[in-house]
Design an enzyme around this catalytic site. Structure first.
Site, PDB file in Angstrom:
ATOM      1  N   ARG A   1       0.845  -1.181   0.000  1.00  0.00           N
ATOM      2  CA  ARG A   1       0.000   0.000   0.000  1.00  0.00           C
ATOM      3  C   ARG A   1       0.890   1.243   0.000  1.00  0.00           C
ATOM      4  NH1 ARG A   1      -2.078  -3.590   3.876  1.00  0.00           N
ATOM      5  NH2 ARG A   1      -4.259  -4.203   3.578  1.00  0.00           N
TER       6      ARG A   1
ATOM      7  N   LYS B   1      -1.361  -2.419   7.714  1.00  0.00           N
ATOM      8  CA  LYS B   1      -2.653  -1.858   8.088  1.00  0.00           C
ATOM      9  C   LYS B   1      -3.411  -2.835   8.972  1.00  0.00           C
ATOM     10  CE  LYS B   1      -6.980  -0.280   5.964  1.00  0.00           C
ATOM     11  NZ  LYS B   1      -7.714  -0.145   4.680  1.00  0.00           N
TER      12      LYS B   1
ATOM     13  N   HIS C   1      -2.992   2.944  -5.991  1.00  0.00           N
ATOM     14  CA  HIS C   1      -3.748   1.778  -5.521  1.00  0.00           C
ATOM     15  C   HIS C   1      -4.020   0.808  -6.668  1.00  0.00           C
ATOM     16  CE1 HIS C   1      -5.635  -0.165  -2.166  1.00  0.00           C
ATOM     17  NE2 HIS C   1      -6.731  -0.389  -2.869  1.00  0.00           N
TER      18      HIS C   1
ATOM     19  N   ARG D   1      -1.219  -1.503  -7.048  1.00  0.00           N
ATOM     20  CA  ARG D   1      -1.371  -2.616  -6.087  1.00  0.00           C
ATOM     21  C   ARG D   1      -2.327  -3.667  -6.646  1.00  0.00           C
ATOM     22  NH1 ARG D   1      -1.670  -4.348  -0.493  1.00  0.00           N
ATOM     23  NH2 ARG D   1      -3.818  -4.604   0.213  1.00  0.00           N
TER      24      ARG D   1
ATOM     25  N   HIS E   1      -4.346  -8.616   3.622  1.00  0.00           N
ATOM     26  CA  HIS E   1      -5.799  -8.520   3.812  1.00  0.00           C
ATOM     27  C   HIS E   1      -6.212  -9.217   5.105  1.00  0.00           C
ATOM     28  CE1 HIS E   1      -6.667  -7.995  -0.777  1.00  0.00           C
ATOM     29  NE2 HIS E   1      -6.369  -6.858  -0.183  1.00  0.00           N
TER      30      HIS E   1
ATOM     31  N   TYR F   1      -9.752 -10.473  -6.969  1.00  0.00           N
ATOM     32  CA  TYR F   1      -8.800 -10.908  -7.985  1.00  0.00           C
ATOM     33  C   TYR F   1      -9.208 -12.226  -8.633  1.00  0.00           C
ATOM     34  CZ  TYR F   1      -6.705  -7.209  -5.431  1.00  0.00           C
ATOM     35  OH  TYR F   1      -6.530  -6.000  -4.818  1.00  0.00           O
TER      36      TYR F   1
END
Length: 359
Positions: free
Chosen positions: A205, A229, A308, A311, A333, A342
């Protein structure tokens, strides 16, 4: 605490005194579990809601700080419906369905805390009636919908390498008549290509890239140590691998970092810039990296490309060669539900990805 968290925590501390005492109490309660950036968004949402209550005459307070719990208790469903309409139609910038859903969710979290968790000195709930408990917030961010929006707006296959090559060479050729652009490009092309390559070969990120320190890089093992994150342990950095392709750009940039950007020894940041009028390099900001990628993307003929989406480009390419669980771990994630995007962006099905995991 990483750089972005420090900034957001400072903004949070600055803004919190403008909130009523019970909201300050809620933020204190959530502080150990949520990042300062998330809580800052909460406070901004509450600021908007309280201002709307006062503007609509649903609160007699002269400032947001003075909006009372009693005024929240007597709100009708019609009032919440009115606020939802306001969010979707307000003139100074319309909110997407996702944004409206998030703002209502932050309100529901506050009302739940006040009615179910917080208590007064007599052990009674601070809020006796919770109108937000009646509000149904539908999920609007479905993986299939996200994938549909991304179709054709990410880099695919050979384009990943082409974009990095364009930053290094093509952009300078296209800007040959612009002396200012050429000067900036000659100064920064290795750094800029390195940032793009790192994201396209690791899926980091932008906030994770900004927070990287020079000591976080293990070039020999193609490894970075990253504040991820959602991880609120300020002492732990997650090891994240990057592909061989990024190793070349990182090796070139790190050799140039000190001599070209005059980064002093006290500056720990991996990616640095020399601001106008200054002589020493300092950490690049999130906004600077975002603007840099957009600049190259427009010249490359893909104006919709953002940091983004780089990414997303990596994740789609990575998922083609790996299963959903490895992709989830690489991207950081919280659940495979987010990673489902995806699966929809490729020809593979979820069942194929899961079965391959079991082999």
């Amino acid at each position: 605490m990483n750089v972005q968290k420090e900034k957001d925590r400072a903004k949070l501390d600055e803004k919190l005194p403008s909130m009523p005492w019970y909201i300050q109490k809620f933020i204190d309660y959530k502080l150990p579990d949520l990042s300062p950036s998330t809580l800052l968004e909460y406070v901004r949402d509450y600021d908007m809601f309280l201002s709307w209550l006062r503007a609509e005459g649903l609160s007699g307070a002269v400032s947001n700080t003075q909006v009372t719990l009693e005024e929240l208790e007597v709100l009708h469903m019609d009032s919440i419906t009115g606020y939802r309409i306001y969010l979707t139609t307000k003139r100074e910038g319309s909110n997407t369905r996702v944004t409206v859903s998030r703002k209502l969710s932050s309100l529901r979290s506050l009302f739940h805390y006040l009615s179910q968790i917080a208590e007064d000195e007599n052990f009674y709930p601070l809020l006796k009636r919770n109108v937000m408990a009646k509000v149904e917030i539908k999920r609007v961010h479905k993986p299939k919908d996200t994938a549909a929006k991304l179709k054709g707006k990410i880099l695919e296959e050979e384009e990943l390498l082409e974009f990095i090559g364009y930053i290094l060479e093509g952009y300078g050729q296209d800007m040959s008549n612009n002396k200012q652009a050429i000067y900036s490009h000659n100064l920064n092309k290795e750094r800029d290509a390195c940032i793009a390559s790192l994201i396209l070969n690791s899926g980091l990120r932008v906030s994770e890239v900004v927070n990287l320190n020079i000591d976080d890089l293990d070039l020999n093992n193609k490894l970075l140590y990253v504040y991820r994150k959602g991880n609120n342990d300020e002492t732990f950095k997650t090891p994240v691998y990057f592909r061989e392709q990024a190793k070349d750009e990182l090796a070139v940039y790190t050799r140039l970092r000190t001599e070209r950007y005059h980064a002093p020894k006290r500056e720990k940041a991996l990616f640095v810039t020399v601001p106008n009028g200054q002589v020493e390099g300092k950490r690049m900001t999130k906004r600077a990296i975002q603007a840099m990628i957009i600049k190259y993307a427009k010249a490359f003929g893909k104006p919709y490309l953002t940091v983004h989406k780089l990414r997303h480009s990596f994740a789609t390419d990575y998922y083609l060669q790996n299963d959903i669980y490895k992709t989830k771990e690489q991207l950081g994630h919280a659940s495979t539900e987010t990673t489902e995007v995806y699966a929809h962006l490729t020809d593979k099905t979820m069942s194929e990805a899961i079965e391959r995991r079991m082999d």
